[in-house]
Design a protein around this motif. Sequence first.
Motif, PDB file in Angstrom:
ATOM      1  N   ALA A 169     -11.961   1.488   2.342  1.00  0.00           N
ATOM      2  CA  ALA A 169     -11.734   0.804   1.349  1.00  0.00           C
ATOM      3  C   ALA A 169     -12.302  -0.469   1.638  1.00  0.00           C
ATOM      4  N   ILE A 170     -11.594  -1.107   2.441  1.00  0.00           N
ATOM      5  CA  ILE A 170     -11.742  -2.442   2.792  1.00  0.00           C
ATOM      6  C   ILE A 170     -13.176  -2.992   3.384  1.00  0.00           C
ATOM      7  N   GLU A 171     -13.548  -2.092   4.250  1.00  0.00           N
ATOM      8  CA  GLU A 171     -14.752  -2.240   5.008  1.00  0.00           C
ATOM      9  C   GLU A 171     -16.291  -2.136   3.959  1.00  0.00           C
ATOM     10  N   HIS A 172     -15.716  -1.241   2.969  1.00  0.00           N
ATOM     11  CA  HIS A 172     -17.055  -1.112   1.925  1.00  0.00           C
ATOM     12  C   HIS A 172     -17.079  -2.433   1.042  1.00  0.00           C
ATOM     13  N   ALA A 173     -15.891  -3.303   1.199  1.00  0.00           N
ATOM     14  CA  ALA A 173     -15.983  -4.646   0.232  1.00  0.00           C
ATOM     15  C   ALA A 173     -16.604  -5.563   1.167  1.00  0.00           C
ATOM     16  N   GLY A 174     -16.992  -5.212   2.190  1.00  0.00           N
ATOM     17  CA  GLY A 174     -17.468  -6.278   3.328  1.00  0.00           C
ATOM     18  C   GLY A 174     -16.616  -7.147   4.064  1.00  0.00           C
ATOM     19  N   LEU A 175     -15.518  -6.574   4.528  1.00  0.00           N
ATOM     20  CA  LEU A 175     -14.746  -7.113   5.337  1.00  0.00           C
ATOM     21  C   LEU A 175     -14.498  -6.299   6.711  1.00  0.00           C
ATOM     22  N   ARG A 176     -14.355  -6.970   7.859  1.00  0.00           N
ATOM     23  CA  ARG A 176     -13.975  -6.024   9.069  1.00  0.00           C
ATOM     24  C   ARG A 176     -12.827  -6.446   9.692  1.00  0.00           C
ATOM     25  N   ARG A 177     -12.418  -5.475  10.519  1.00  0.00           N
ATOM     26  CA  ARG A 177     -10.992  -5.907  10.961  1.00  0.00           C
ATOM     27  C   ARG A 177     -11.318  -6.859  12.259  1.00  0.00           C
ATOM     28  N   ILE A 178     -10.563  -7.899  12.472  1.00  0.00           N
ATOM     29  CA  ILE A 178     -10.692  -8.728  13.490  1.00  0.00           C
ATOM     30  C   ILE A 178      -9.349  -8.730  14.594  1.00  0.00           C
ATOM     31  N   VAL A 229       0.633  -1.188   0.122  1.00  0.00           N
ATOM     32  CA  VAL A 229       0.096   0.053  -0.046  1.00  0.00           C
ATOM     33  C   VAL A 229       0.871   1.298   0.122  1.00  0.00           C
ATOM     34  N   CYS A 230       1.924   1.273   0.583  1.00  0.00           N
ATOM     35  CA  CYS A 230       2.847   2.374   0.871  1.00  0.00           C
ATOM     36  C   CYS A 230       3.579   2.522  -0.534  1.00  0.00           C
ATOM     37  N   CYS A 231       3.509   1.448  -1.582  1.00  0.00           N
ATOM     38  CA  CYS A 231       4.376   1.791  -2.830  1.00  0.00           C
ATOM     39  C   CYS A 231       3.251   2.046  -3.801  1.00  0.00           C
ATOM     40  N   TYR A 232       1.986   2.353  -3.695  1.00  0.00           N
ATOM     41  CA  TYR A 232       1.125   2.519  -4.561  1.00  0.00           C
ATOM     42  C   TYR A 232       0.123   3.966  -4.430  1.00  0.00           C
ATOM     43  N   ALA A 233       0.070   4.784  -5.426  1.00  0.00           N
ATOM     44  CA  ALA A 233      -0.595   5.960  -5.367  1.00  0.00           C
ATOM     45  C   ALA A 233      -1.797   5.831  -4.916  1.00  0.00           C
ATOM     46  N   ASP A 234      -2.743   4.849  -5.863  1.00  0.00           N
ATOM     47  CA  ASP A 234      -4.024   4.994  -5.408  1.00  0.00           C
ATOM     48  C   ASP A 234      -4.492   3.787  -4.708  1.00  0.00           C
ATOM     49  N   ALA A 235      -4.363   4.005  -3.384  1.00  0.00           N
ATOM     50  CA  ALA A 235      -4.460   2.656  -2.346  1.00  0.00           C
ATOM     51  C   ALA A 235      -5.770   2.246  -2.185  1.00  0.00           C
ATOM     52  N   GLY A 236      -6.808   3.059  -2.537  1.00  0.00           N
ATOM     53  CA  GLY A 236      -8.259   2.681  -2.458  1.00  0.00           C
ATOM     54  C   GLY A 236      -8.562   1.708  -3.663  1.00  0.00           C
ATOM     55  N   ARG A 237      -7.987   1.941  -4.795  1.00  0.00           N
ATOM     56  CA  ARG A 237      -8.603   0.933  -5.997  1.00  0.00           C
ATOM     57  C   ARG A 237      -7.602  -0.267  -5.715  1.00  0.00           C
ATOM     58  N   LEU A 238      -6.325  -0.146  -5.210  1.00  0.00           N
ATOM     59  CA  LEU A 238      -5.701  -1.289  -4.991  1.00  0.00           C
ATOM     60  C   LEU A 238      -6.135  -2.103  -3.795  1.00  0.00           C
ATOM     61  N   LEU A 239      -6.719  -1.497  -2.853  1.00  0.00           N
ATOM     62  CA  LEU A 239      -7.505  -2.329  -1.584  1.00  0.00           C
ATOM     63  C   LEU A 239      -8.693  -2.971  -2.069  1.00  0.00           C
ATOM     64  N   SER A 240      -9.495  -2.080  -2.906  1.00  0.00           N
ATOM     65  CA  SER A 240     -10.919  -2.443  -3.358  1.00  0.00           C
ATOM     66  C   SER A 240     -10.741  -3.799  -4.286  1.00  0.00           C
ATOM     67  N   ALA A 241      -9.573  -3.734  -5.073  1.00  0.00           N
ATOM     68  CA  ALA A 241      -9.444  -5.016  -5.995  1.00  0.00           C
ATOM     69  C   ALA A 241      -9.007  -6.331  -5.002  1.00  0.00           C
ATOM     70  N   ALA A 242      -8.198  -5.741  -4.106  1.00  0.00           N
ATOM     71  CA  ALA A 242      -7.598  -6.978  -3.163  1.00  0.00           C
ATOM     72  C   ALA A 242      -8.792  -7.707  -2.561  1.00  0.00           C
ATOM     73  N   ALA A 243      -9.643  -6.709  -1.808  1.00  0.00           N
ATOM     74  CA  ALA A 243     -10.656  -7.071  -0.950  1.00  0.00           C
ATOM     75  C   ALA A 243     -11.516  -7.974  -1.881  1.00  0.00           C
ATOM     76  N   ASP A 244     -11.948  -7.506  -2.896  1.00  0.00           N
ATOM     77  CA  ASP A 244     -12.787  -8.240  -3.859  1.00  0.00           C
ATOM     78  C   ASP A 244     -12.575  -9.755  -4.189  1.00  0.00           C
ATOM     79  N   ARG A 245     -10.940 -10.100  -4.072  1.00  0.00           N
ATOM     80  CA  ARG A 245     -10.627 -11.181  -4.344  1.00  0.00           C
ATOM     81  C   ARG A 245     -10.378 -12.401  -3.162  1.00  0.00           C
ATOM     82  N   ALA A 246     -10.567 -11.659  -2.033  1.00  0.00           N
ATOM     83  CA  ALA A 246     -10.556 -12.412  -0.897  1.00  0.00           C
ATOM     84  C   ALA A 246     -11.987 -13.132  -0.297  1.00  0.00           C
ATOM     85  N   ARG A 247     -11.677 -14.271  -0.345  1.00  0.00           N
ATOM     86  CA  ARG A 247     -13.034 -15.249  -0.100  1.00  0.00           C
ATOM     87  C   ARG A 247     -13.452 -14.976   1.508  1.00  0.00           C
ATOM     88  N   LYS A 248     -12.078 -15.313   2.144  1.00  0.00           N
ATOM     89  CA  LYS A 248     -12.398 -15.061   3.721  1.00  0.00           C
ATOM     90  C   LYS A 248     -11.706 -14.093   4.452  1.00  0.00           C
TER      91      LYS A 248
END
Length: 215
Positions: free
Chosen positions: A189-198, A126-145
């Motif tokens: 960005a992560i919570e919008h994709a349906g994940l919560r911090r545990i 995340v610290c190496c990418y300008a558009d963190a929201g886009r990166l994290l949204s794409a990553a969260a979309d690929r996370a089944r669990k």
Amino acid sequence: MAGCCEPQGYDLIFSSGQAERDAARYRKSGLTWAPRRTVELFNDGTFGGESVLEIGGGIGDLQVELLRAGMARAMSVELSVSYEAAAGRLLRQAGLAGRSVRLTGDFAQRPELAQPADVVVLHSVVCCYADAGRLLSAAADRARKHLVLSYPRETWWLRAWAPIQNIYPRLRRSDWRFYIHSEAAILAAIEHAGLRRIHIEHTRIDHLAVFSRTE
């Protein structure tokens, strides 16, 4: 291979020489803090799954250790092609080449590069990418669990250091920059994709967080 629309000059910073140094360090000392804690959290049941997708997997040392710990399959999407030779050797030496797939490209721009996985990991990405929201949204979309993420803390001294850190890539005419993104924006960005911090833990420099799917 990276396309023409993807960040240019990352191979100047994340070079084959850097990959060989990273591989030598791993062989001598093992995983660094965030990857090591990720394996420990997998082993103690904080998160689980049979497959892992690592964005910005570098030399693939975390993938090797998660496969050894019991995961069945691993995939990596790496922006720089310079890591591939060193990563391939590590997988072959561990006898795991048949259980890991490595791809190159800008995952934020091309999320279709990777199939969904039970666990998606981003360490020092995340610290190496300008558009963190886009990166994290794409990553969260690929996370089944689960999604496992490390990112810099918002401290005054890291913010002061970032412009100094970025002098070198500017001189090398590389697009790579070091970013301190807002933690609120990262979580949103992560919570919008349906994940919560545990789970959350810290060093002086970084956060390490585990998110689980709620949907």
